[in-house]
Motif scaffolding. Structure first.
Motif, short mmCIF file in Angstrom:
data_model
loop_
_atom_site.label_atom_id
_atom_site.label_comp_id
_atom_site.label_asym_id
_atom_site.label_seq_id
_atom_site.Cartn_x
_atom_site.Cartn_y
_atom_site.Cartn_z
N ALA A 1 7.86 0.01 -8.14
CA ALA A 1 7.13 -1.21 -8.45
C ALA A 1 7.15 -2.18 -7.26
O ALA A 1 6.14 -2.81 -6.95
CB ALA A 1 7.73 -1.87 -9.69
N ASP A 2 8.30 -2.28 -6.59
CA ASP A 2 8.39 -3.14 -5.40
C ASP A 2 7.45 -2.65 -4.31
O ASP A 2 6.80 -3.45 -3.61
CB ASP A 2 9.83 -3.16 -4.87
CG ASP A 2 10.77 -3.96 -5.77
OD1 ASP A 2 10.26 -4.76 -6.58
OD2 ASP A 2 12.00 -3.76 -5.66
N ALA A 3 7.38 -1.32 -4.15
CA ALA A 3 6.48 -0.76 -3.13
C ALA A 3 5.02 -1.06 -3.47
O ALA A 3 4.22 -1.40 -2.59
CB ALA A 3 6.70 0.75 -3.02
N ALA A 4 4.67 -0.95 -4.74
CA ALA A 4 3.30 -1.25 -5.16
C ALA A 4 2.98 -2.73 -4.93
O ALA A 4 1.89 -3.08 -4.46
CB ALA A 4 3.11 -0.88 -6.63
N PHE A 5 3.95 -3.60 -5.24
CA PHE A 5 3.73 -5.03 -5.03
C PHE A 5 3.58 -5.36 -3.55
O PHE A 5 2.77 -6.21 -3.17
CB PHE A 5 4.89 -5.82 -5.64
CG PHE A 5 4.85 -7.29 -5.33
CD1 PHE A 5 3.94 -8.12 -5.97
CD2 PHE A 5 5.72 -7.84 -4.40
CE1 PHE A 5 3.89 -9.47 -5.69
CE2 PHE A 5 5.67 -9.19 -4.11
CZ PHE A 5 4.76 -10.01 -4.76
N SER A 6 4.35 -4.68 -2.70
CA SER A 6 4.25 -4.92 -1.25
C SER A 6 2.86 -4.57 -0.73
O SER A 6 2.32 -5.24 0.16
CB SER A 6 5.31 -4.11 -0.50
OG SER A 6 6.61 -4.50 -0.87
N TYR B 1 0.11 -4.36 -2.74
CA TYR B 1 -0.91 -5.10 -3.48
C TYR B 1 -0.25 -6.32 -4.14
O TYR B 1 0.08 -6.32 -5.33
CB TYR B 1 -1.55 -4.21 -4.56
CG TYR B 1 -2.10 -2.92 -4.02
CD1 TYR B 1 -3.36 -2.86 -3.43
CD2 TYR B 1 -1.34 -1.74 -4.09
CE1 TYR B 1 -3.86 -1.67 -2.92
CE2 TYR B 1 -1.84 -0.55 -3.59
CZ TYR B 1 -3.10 -0.52 -3.01
OH TYR B 1 -3.59 0.66 -2.50
N PRO B 2 -0.04 -7.41 -3.37
CA PRO B 2 0.64 -8.60 -3.91
C PRO B 2 -0.06 -9.19 -5.12
O PRO B 2 0.58 -9.85 -5.95
CB PRO B 2 0.63 -9.57 -2.72
CG PRO B 2 0.49 -8.70 -1.51
CD PRO B 2 -0.35 -7.55 -1.94
#
Length: 701
Positions: free
Chosen positions: A570-575, A577-578
């Protein structure tokens, strides 16, 4: 003579089993136990490492266990006995869950196989062995072993794959790149030979059966196939002989001997060793038993073989059992007596199950239990009129092609719900969405055309990716939350559609490239296609009729689930796609917002006036959906005999009428609809007894 060759004029004995129904993917879902799967895994590993046999893609969400001979044919007792006779096997020793009848195929090719689009052609030397022994009698049936596996060639049969290329992976060294893949075009002569544990007798029979169906459907195509693959003429002759019904004293004497201990397919694959528990034996016992046993998948007692197969642990009871039952008996197996008998015994299972679930399920988990769309729900959820509406809405933008791959609409391109239709059963969630989207109570339904697109949707259903709308639209919904539901944005479909970008969630698609078609001038060629690799930044934006509010909700739901299950991913996805943070805030506002109780109840009392259920001229009445949620509410507030019962008669039988509007047949489809709305907790002795009481009016015998 016992072994005379059947003429080309074709026996009609098994002509009714040419076409595997589209739901056979669901049958295979329930037909293989863990032990069966482990045996297939072990047998396949030396040759293909559980990869797709055709594409050589890694085993993941879209690579499935695929039966060569459809397991549904097990219910054809005459056919099974004929195969056992000609294959020189003991009576009732053959079963189609043997590892030597199961291989791995990617979902699209599984669907094509189920629709008779392609078959596997064994080596000519093996075909000749079976052909030569036809005239020598069953005792001379070839005992063909192959420690190094068997060699096969894919052959297309009906032309349905002319516009569908096969992407095959040649090597698997990371990182993935386009040089590791080769595109093969119809008629796929460039494909390499495959090696597999699959036994040729299964491949020969199934190829003959498919060719037999092709001769019925398109004789010109069948003649063209023989010109390209002369072996088909021999395959067909073998098939006709193997499937010819047997009669006579020798045959009856052989049947009386029954099945001794031994290897069910002469490959150390006995029924007892697979844990299959002699399914055909249990079928026979039911046929010869008393009326209460005939066709009844009784959930308790020693005769509950079908129940044990569908649910060996006996932890749940659902439409899975009915699927197993119909797979064996067909729709004619449903009778008032069989269902009444089943319901009478069901209380032993239902009462404990429902009470345990009600104790463990709290209101705070109202949304966690409905994240996944059941694979069987989609097939029965759309009426022809609803499909026509989706077709019409999608046509200006994608011509009913797959939204992601831009491939033509065929067997593998399916209607896909953006928000899973299963969430319809979550009354609290649906009411919150209606409230926050400024809709009348009971007006929202998920069969709206604006919640449906075209795709091969297994990766979507497994939360592997989502669609991100344009930022300006996301900003409108974010601002709308500040000022309350009355200011919910009225966003209409623009002439050029809404714009979306695919974003991967988690890492489940790292090993799967996306093949997208850029143009469609015939014939297809390599220049028309492009490979896109994870994280798919090279994919173009998509334009669609899909409404952004459905895409935003579903993306927020998936991202929230990813945070709970895999915070690192999830952190990687947020990084990358903020904006996912904003999506999640909107999702939480729509699903967990504090609502003034008195205002909320007053709004609910007003109900659903005539109007547009999603502000896109897509009301429940206009889609013919017949107010599913209203029907569900009536059952919940009615008497106990109505609660959760898909009654097949009367004005309250909304679910039955949707699953089977003509009331011509009664099958597990009704149960699927029922469970899709009510969940497994909806199965009660009262509901099934009430259902069985009316069912005889609609049973096709």
């Amino acid at each position: 003579m016992d072994d005379q060759t059947t003429p080309r004029s074709r026996s009609q004995a098994h002509s009714t089993v040419h076409t595997t129904p589209s739901t056979r993917l669901d049958y295979t879902r329930y037909s293989l136990k863990s032990k069966d799967k482990k045996r297939v895994d072990s047998a396949d590993a030396p040759f293909n490492q559980r990869r797709c046999l055709i594409q050589n893609l890694p085993n993941g969400h879209t690579v499935q266990y695929c039966h060569m001979i459809p397991r549904k044919l097990t219910k054809n007792e005459d056919l099974m006995a004929s195969l056992e006779w000609y294959w020189n096997m003991p009576y009732k020793s053959l079963h189609l869950n043997t590892r030597y009848n199961v291989f791995f195929a990617e979902a699209a090719f599984h669907l094509y196989h189920d629709n008779g689009a392609w078959g596997l052609l064994p080596e000519r030397s093996i075909i000749d062995q079976y052909n030569e022994k036809l005239v020598l009698g069953r005792s001379n049936f070839p005992e063909i072993q192959a420690e190094g596996g068997f060699e096969y060639r894919l052959i297309p049969l009906d032309g349905s794959m002319e516009s569908y290329p096969i992407l095959r992976q040649n090597d698997h060294a990371p990182p993935l790149n386009k040089d590791q893949y080769t595109l093969h075009f119809y008629p796929f002569n460039t494909l390499p030979l495959f090696r597999s544990h699959l036994h040729p007798k299964f491949a020969i029979y199934e190829l003959g059966r498919m060719f037999d169906g092709l001769t019925d459907k398109d004789q010109a195509a069948a003649d063209a196939a023989v010109l390209s693959y002369p072996e088909l003429d021999i395959i067909y002759r073998i098939y006709l002989r193997w499937s010819c019904p047997r009669k006579g004293p020798l045959f009856e004497e052989w049947k009386k001997k029954g099945r001794p201990d031994g290897d069910g397919d002469r490959q150390s694959e006995s029924s007892s060793r697979t844990g299959y528990d002699s399914m055909r034996g249990s079928v026979k016992r039911r046929r010869t038993g008393n009326s209460s046993e005939q066709g009844s998948p009784t959930p308790a007692g020693n005769c509950s073989d079908i129940m044990q197969m569908a649910n060996p642990s006996s932890e749940t009871l659902s439409h899975d059992t009915l699927i197993e039952h119909e797979c064996i008996y067909g729709k004619g197996g449903w009778t008032q007596e069989s269902l009444s008998g089943w319901a009478a015994d069901a209380s032993n299972w239902f009462t404990v199950l429902v009470e345990a679930r009600s104790r463990s399920r709290s209101r705070s988990r109202a949304y966690s239990a409905v994240h996944n769309t059941p694979s069987t729900c989609l097939a029965y959820s759309l009426k022809p009129k609803e499909k026509e509406r989706v077709d019409s809405a999608d046509a200006p933008f994608n011509q009913r092609r797959c939204l992601i791959q831009n491939l033509p609409n065929d067997h593998t391109v399916q209607y896909c719900h953006m928000i899973p239709r299963k969430l319809m059963k979550n009354e609290g969630l649906m009411a919150l969405l209606e409230w926050n989207w400024n809709l009348p109570y009971n007006s929202l339904h998920l069969n709206t055309r604006y919640n449906i697109f075209f795709a091969l949707h297994l990766h979507h259903d497994n939360d592997s990716w989502g669609l991100l709308p344009n930022k300006t639209i996301i900003d409108q919904y974010e601002r709308g939350q500040i000022f309350g539901r009355r200011t919910f944005p009225e966003i209409q479909l623009p002439k050029d559609g809404f714009e979306y970008r695919l974003i991967p969630l988690g890492e489940s698609m790292k090993l799967y490239p996306i093949l997208r078609q850029n143009e469609h001038a015939p014939p297809p060629n390599g220049d028309q296609f492009r490979l896109h690799f994870y994280p798919f930044d090279t994919l173009p934006p998509f334009r669609s009729h899909l409404h952004p509010k459905f895409a935003i909700f579903e993306l927020g739901r998936k991202f929230t689930k990813l945070i709970q299950q895999n915070p690192t991913a999830a952190d990687a996805a947020f990084s990358s796609y903020p904006i996912l943070s904003t999506i999640r805030i909107i999702y939480q506002g729509w699903t967990h917002q504090e609502v003034d109780k008195s205002s909320f109840e007053e709004w609910k009392k007003k109900g659903n006036p005539d109007g547009d259920g999603d502000r896109q001229s897509e009301s429940s009445s206009r889609t013919g959906y017949d107010s599913l949620r209203s029907g569900a509410k009536r059952r919940r507030t009615g008497n106990s005999s109505e609660q959760g019962s898909p009654t097949p008669a009367g004005k309250s039988s909304d679910i039955m009428q949707r699953a089977n509007p003509s009331s011509e047949t009664l099958s597990h489809e009704t149960l699927i609809e029922h469970e899709c709305v009510y969940g497994k907790g909806g199965w009660t002795q009262e509901s099934l007894s009430g259902w069985a009481a009316d069912v005889s009016k609609y049973v096709t015998l």
